[in-house]
Scaffold this motif. Structure first.
Motif, PDB file in Angstrom:
ATOM      1  N   ASN A 119       0.433  -1.294  -0.057  1.00 18.37           N
ATOM      2  CA  ASN A 119       0.056  -0.043  -0.150  1.00 18.37           C
ATOM      3  C   ASN A 119       1.155   1.199   0.016  1.00 18.37           C
ATOM      4  OD1 ASN A 119      -2.483  -1.490   0.310  1.00 18.37           O
ATOM      5  ND2 ASN A 119      -2.036  -1.803   2.351  1.00 18.37           N
ATOM      6  N   GLU A 168      -4.250   2.523   6.483  1.00 24.16           N
ATOM      7  CA  GLU A 168      -4.767   2.194   5.321  1.00 24.16           C
ATOM      8  C   GLU A 168      -6.354   2.238   4.849  1.00 24.16           C
ATOM      9  OE1 GLU A 168      -4.911   1.267   1.301  1.00 24.16           O
ATOM     10  OE2 GLU A 168      -3.110   1.753   2.443  1.00 24.16           O
ATOM     11  N   LYS A 174      -7.967   4.773   2.318  1.00 25.15           N
ATOM     12  CA  LYS A 174      -9.010   4.317   1.243  1.00 25.15           C
ATOM     13  C   LYS A 174     -10.491   5.023   1.315  1.00 25.15           C
ATOM     14  CE  LYS A 174      -7.659  -0.476   0.545  1.00 25.15           C
ATOM     15  NZ  LYS A 174      -7.899  -1.749   0.768  1.00 25.15           N
ATOM     16  N   ASP A 211      -9.575   8.258  -0.358  1.00 24.58           N
ATOM     17  CA  ASP A 211      -9.760   8.187  -1.838  1.00 24.58           C
ATOM     18  C   ASP A 211     -10.889   7.880  -2.541  1.00 24.58           C
ATOM     19  OD1 ASP A 211      -6.839   8.620  -1.581  1.00 24.58           O
ATOM     20  OD2 ASP A 211      -6.228   6.693  -1.736  1.00 24.58           O
TER      21      ASP A 211
END
Length: 584
Positions: free
Chosen positions: A121, A206, A210, A213
């Protein structure tokens, strides 16, 4: 002297391997550790002066007041100089090493194949560069020099205490030894708990990355509450792991610190008995009590320093894993004179055991346009990535002008290749500077000419600042077609002998596609062009068409021959025509 130099080199190498420091950082840690050792020695000076004064007081042979004043002043000056040097050696080296280490990691990441990033990632990579290095920086400034400086100091003082008075020395040393053994036995438990918390922290980062995003998709599909609930729930998981991690370090630390304090109690209790029995004198007893106090303070700090060393262990291993990744290699001084691209029995998979490209063989000749087509997922874009060494093939060979591309350094190879892919990356700079990425030394006139060839002029004229307009993060102020045309302009500006085009017309209307096609016809003279497109109309007149199916070559030829001989190509053309004729 050579032995001392070899010993120093061994220490530097050990520091580099143990903490994944640069060579300069390891040298700096060695210097600051030596400075810390002398700092601890300097702290013993006041104890010696006190003992000397008490001895004179008891035996009525005191020196003059000036003698003690001068002694105190000299001790203070020496301590100040040593502490000042230790501070400079520690913090100056620390901040420089944080910069050096980030640069070293960045240089390694620059040399890694793109396949590395498909397995990791980006938030994890960013955290390694920023947070992991920051944690190591903190340890360098607050823990490691004192840790490595105190250990030899502790050994020397312990030996001297045992030699001076063995029984009193045992009173000081035994509790300290027991505390250190217990703390060491908890090391694996601490590493396990802190390591697990480290991974949970990365997973938490992460998840947030996400959610940020994919914010538009989350809102569009009404998933805001579900994603928010998942994030909140995971904070409970993270908090529990943090508590476990902190308890795994706090409990052994506190227990060991309590045990160490017993040194003072044992020294006073048993030392008093020895004094009463006439086995030691008052000055010696006082000296051992003061030594126990100093060592207790030092050991309590040592345990905290060791805890920090254990805490950064996961960060060090993460950085080490990056440094151990195989790099893309090749010669930088290779010059290519011809630019035929030949695939010979090439196989490749993104993940082991999941072959995508299988025994692929074809040639894209110079001064020709070769099209790669096929059903979705057949490996079209992957072919372009292999040519540009964004990924390295697993077996077979890919040559340019007869030279295997694995023998060419990636920076040298990129000098011969212009790439336009589906995913366009733009910077929050002006239109002019975004196009200039294609060739940084290009003049404004050359950049504007490339923009016109890519049909950028019409939308640039509508921008308030023209070519000087800032386009937002990743071109947020532009449409998809406008973003892609900037990417095409970069390829025009670079004017490389090999051009890779991946779905360049995917965001263009028919009129703009025709204009870009006209510009391409001018650009491809004496060049090798590989193009991937789902619009089969746009590639019908190309010199060669390679039809892929499940990662293999189904057929090769021009449009007319494939319409006669390839059922797959006929099917693709038919479906493409149906899609173009479809009306909503």
């Amino acid at each position: 002297m050579p032995k001392q130099m070899n010993g120093g080199l061994r220490v530097i190498k050990r520091f580099m391997d143990r903490y994944q420091l640069t060579e300069e950082g390891a040298k700096g840690l060695r210097r600051s550790s030596i400075a810390s050792f002398f700092k601890y020695l300097a702290f013993m000076a006041p104890i010696i002066i006190i003992m000397y004064f008490v001895q004179g007081l008891l035996y009525q042979n005191l020196k003059s007041v000036h003698f003690y004043i001068i002694g105190i002043l000299l001790t203070g000056i020496i301590m100040y100089i040593i502490i000042e040097r230790q501070y400079e050696a520690t913090y100056k080296e620390t901040y420089q090493e944080a910069s050096n280490l980030r640069i070293e990691i960045a240089e390694i990441l620059r040399e890694l194949p793109l396949s590395y990033y498909s397995r990791h990632n980006l938030s994890d990579v960013a955290q390694t560069i920023m947070q992991d290095v920051s944690d190591i920086e903190h340890a360098l400034s607050h823990a490691l020099p004192d840790f490595h400086g105190f250990i030899p100091y502790l050994l020397i003082v312990s030996v001297l205490l045992l030699l001076g008075d063995f029984k009193l020395g045992l009173c000081v040393v035994i509790p300290m030894l027991v505390g250190m053994i217990l703390f060491y036995l908890s090391k694996s438990m601490q590493e396990k708990a802190t390591g697990k918390f480290y991974l949970v922290n990365r997973e938490n980062t992460e998840k947030f990355q996400k959610a940020i995003d994919l914010n538009q998709e989350i809102r569009a599909y009404g998933l805001k509450n579900d994603v928010g609930h998942d994030l909140v729930e995971f904070q409970d998981v993270r908090e529990n792991e943090q508590i476990k991690s902190e308890l795994s370090q706090a409990l052994p630390l506190q227990l060991s610190q309590i045990i160490v304090v017993l040194s003072l109690g044992m020294t006073i209790y048993f030392g008093s008995q020895l004094y009463i029995d006439g086995e030691t004198n008052l000055v010696m007893l006082l000296g051992y009590i003061l030594a126990a106090v100093k060592l207790i303070n030092g050991l309590q700090s040592l345990y905290m320093n060791i805890s920090e060393v254990i805490y950064i262990d996961s960060r060090v291993k993460r950085i080490k894993s990056i440094k151990q990744e195989p790099l893309q290699t090749g010669k930088e001084d290779i010059t290519l004179d011809s630019f035929d691209i030949e695939f010979k029995n090439v196989s490749f998979s993104y993940y082991e055991g999941q072959g995508l490209i299988k025994d692929l063989t074809f040639t894209a000749q110079q001064d020709q346009v070769t099209s790669i087509i096929g059903p979705s997922g057949c490996g079209k874009t992957t072919v372009l990535r292999l040519v540009s060494r964004l990924y390295d093939y697993d077996s077979g060979s890919i040559t340019i002008g007869g030279v295997d591309i694995k023998a060419i350094a990636t920076e040298t190879l990129f000098n011969y290749i212009s790439m336009v892919f589906q995913d366009v990356i733009l910077f929050n700079k002006s239109v002019l500077e975004n196009i200039r990425v294609g060739r940084p030394d290009a003049s404004d006139e050359e950049v504007i000419q490339a923009a016109k060839l890519a049909n950028c002029q019409d939308f640039v004229d509508r921008l308030d600042g023209g070519y000087d307009t800032y386009i937002g993060e990743n071109g947020a102020k532009l449409s998809g077609g406008e973003r892609q045309r900037i990417s095409i302009a970069r390829a025009f500006l670079k004017d490389a002998p090999i051009i890779l085009l991946d779905e360049i017309s995917s965001s263009l209307d028919v009129i703009n596609e025709m204009k870009v096609q006209e510009s391409l016809n001018k650009l491809i003279e004496d060049k090798t062009v590989l193009i991937v497109s789902h619009r089969l109309k746009s590639i019908e007149k190309t010199d060669k068409i390679v039809v892929l199916n499940n990662g293999r070559v189904d057929s090769i030829g021009d449009h007319d021959s494939l319409m006669k001989d390839s059922e797959l190509y006929q099917d693709l053309v038919e479906k493409s025509q149906l899609a173009e004729d479809f009306e909503y």
